[in-house]
Design an enzyme around this catalytic site. Structure first.
Site, PDB file in Angstrom:
ATOM      1  N   GLN A  74       0.888  -1.400  -0.051  1.00 52.79           N
ATOM      2  CA  GLN A  74       0.207  -0.082   0.009  1.00 52.79           C
ATOM      3  C   GLN A  74       0.924   1.283  -0.073  1.00 52.79           C
ATOM      4  O   GLN A  74       0.722   2.224  -0.697  1.00 52.79           O
ATOM      5  CB  GLN A  74      -0.869  -0.005   1.292  1.00 52.79           C
ATOM      6  CG  GLN A  74      -1.994   1.277   1.200  1.00 52.79           C
ATOM      7  CD  GLN A  74      -3.087   1.019   2.173  1.00 52.79           C
ATOM      8  OE1 GLN A  74      -3.493  -0.183   2.762  1.00 52.79           O
ATOM      9  NE2 GLN A  74      -3.386   2.249   2.518  1.00 52.79           N
ATOM     10  N   GLU A  75       2.187   1.092   0.615  1.00 50.63           N
ATOM     11  CA  GLU A  75       2.854   1.939   1.184  1.00 50.63           C
ATOM     12  C   GLU A  75       3.522   2.687  -0.666  1.00 50.63           C
ATOM     13  O   GLU A  75       3.272   3.515  -1.605  1.00 50.63           O
ATOM     14  CB  GLU A  75       3.629   2.029   2.132  1.00 50.63           C
ATOM     15  CG  GLU A  75       5.117   3.177   2.016  1.00 50.63           C
ATOM     16  CD  GLU A  75       6.383   2.834   2.599  1.00 50.63           C
ATOM     17  OE1 GLU A  75       6.730   4.292   3.144  1.00 50.63           O
ATOM     18  OE2 GLU A  75       6.885   2.010   3.000  1.00 50.63           O
ATOM     19  N   GLN A  78      13.048  20.956 -18.830  1.00 56.79           N
ATOM     20  CA  GLN A  78      14.219  21.088 -20.130  1.00 56.79           C
ATOM     21  C   GLN A  78      13.123  22.128 -20.823  1.00 56.79           C
ATOM     22  O   GLN A  78      13.754  22.556 -21.667  1.00 56.79           O
ATOM     23  CB  GLN A  78      14.392  19.771 -20.676  1.00 56.79           C
ATOM     24  CG  GLN A  78      15.100  20.297 -22.552  1.00 56.79           C
ATOM     25  CD  GLN A  78      16.953  20.660 -21.356  1.00 56.79           C
ATOM     26  OE1 GLN A  78      16.900  19.908 -20.830  1.00 56.79           O
ATOM     27  NE2 GLN A  78      17.595  21.337 -22.352  1.00 56.79           N
ATOM     28  N   GLY A  80      10.168   4.164   0.598  1.00 58.09           N
ATOM     29  CA  GLY A  80       9.608   3.331   0.490  1.00 58.09           C
ATOM     30  C   GLY A  80      10.266   1.878  -0.028  1.00 58.09           C
ATOM     31  O   GLY A  80       9.238   0.888  -0.089  1.00 58.09           O
ATOM     32  N   GLY A  81      11.373   1.710  -0.421  1.00 56.03           N
ATOM     33  CA  GLY A  81      12.459   0.961  -0.759  1.00 56.03           C
ATOM     34  C   GLY A  81      12.977   1.287  -2.212  1.00 56.03           C
ATOM     35  O   GLY A  81      12.096   1.720  -3.308  1.00 56.03           O
ATOM     36  N   THR A  82      13.528   1.129  -2.630  1.00 54.29           N
ATOM     37  CA  THR A  82      14.597   2.037  -3.013  1.00 54.29           C
ATOM     38  C   THR A  82      14.450   1.528  -4.901  1.00 54.29           C
ATOM     39  O   THR A  82      13.895   0.086  -4.884  1.00 54.29           O
ATOM     40  CB  THR A  82      16.326   1.986  -3.485  1.00 54.29           C
ATOM     41  OG1 THR A  82      16.580   0.072  -3.563  1.00 54.29           O
ATOM     42  CG2 THR A  82      16.900   1.957  -2.794  1.00 54.29           C
ATOM     43  N   GLU A 114      16.156   0.046  -7.374  1.00 53.12           N
ATOM     44  CA  GLU A 114      16.894  -1.424  -7.051  1.00 53.12           C
ATOM     45  C   GLU A 114      16.455  -2.691  -6.348  1.00 53.12           C
ATOM     46  O   GLU A 114      15.950  -3.805  -7.210  1.00 53.12           O
ATOM     47  CB  GLU A 114      18.079  -1.271  -7.009  1.00 53.12           C
ATOM     48  CG  GLU A 114      18.980  -0.081  -7.949  1.00 53.12           C
ATOM     49  CD  GLU A 114      19.182   1.238  -7.300  1.00 53.12           C
ATOM     50  OE1 GLU A 114      18.471   1.368  -8.186  1.00 53.12           O
ATOM     51  OE2 GLU A 114      18.206   1.668  -6.551  1.00 53.12           O
TER      52      GLU A 114
END
Length: 166
Positions: free
Chosen positions: A30-31, A125, A152-154, A156
């Site tokens: 959910q996050e 740009q 929220g966690g990279t 990667e």
């Protein structure tokens, strides 16, 4: 850290002692979906502002939209944003049914925040030097977008979660 702190049983979050980390982990999809919502909202806002700017800003005797490259870049940004919205809406439907998987939430977080970065880069740009000035909303949106790929966690880590489910 809190050590040796007494908490009345009725004040315990989650209702089960020692399970806080696991309870939090259950909410990560959910996050990640919420991060995706922010990414799509930012893209939609930035594209709308950039289209308006390019119609108003003049160069070489006419609006920036007189240039094919400008129109093509705006078309690319609008397309990416529209596709992002469709994917997000699909994930939201799954979440509301209770069917959103960990890996699909990871896909949403990773892809939507990466796409947000691409779209915001183009919008900056197209604003030229003004796109880098904090007085323009697009500059602030661009700066804010970068962290989306980290918290929220990279991204990667998101790719690792997706790959584990393959």
């Amino acid at each position: 850290f809190f050590d040796n702190v007494e908490i009345a049983p009725e004040n315990l979050l989650g209702g089960e002692e020692g399970q806080g980390f696991y309870q939090m982990m259950k909410q990560l999809p959910q996050e990640r979906l919420i991060i995706g919502c922010g990414a799509v909202g930012a893209m939609e806002g930035a594209v709308a502002r950039t289209i308006a700017y390019c119609k108003e800003r003049e160069a070489f005797g006419g609006p920036l939209t007189q240039f094919q490259n400008t129109r093509f870049k705006l078309a690319e940004c609008q397309t990416k944003t529209t596709v992002a919205r469709a994917f997000l809406d699909n994930c939201m439907e799954e979440h509301l049914r209770g069917d959103l998987s960990v890996e699909k939430a990871a896909m949403a977080k990773y892809w939507l925040s990466d796409t947000q970065g691409e779209v915001l880069d183009e919008c900056v740009q197209l604003h030229g030097g003004y796109g880098y000035m904090q007085e323009y909303a697009v500059a602030e949106m661009w700066a804010d977008a970068r962290v989306q790929r980290i918290y929220g966690g990279t991204n990667e880590i998101m790719k690792e979660l997706i790959a584990r489910a393959l």
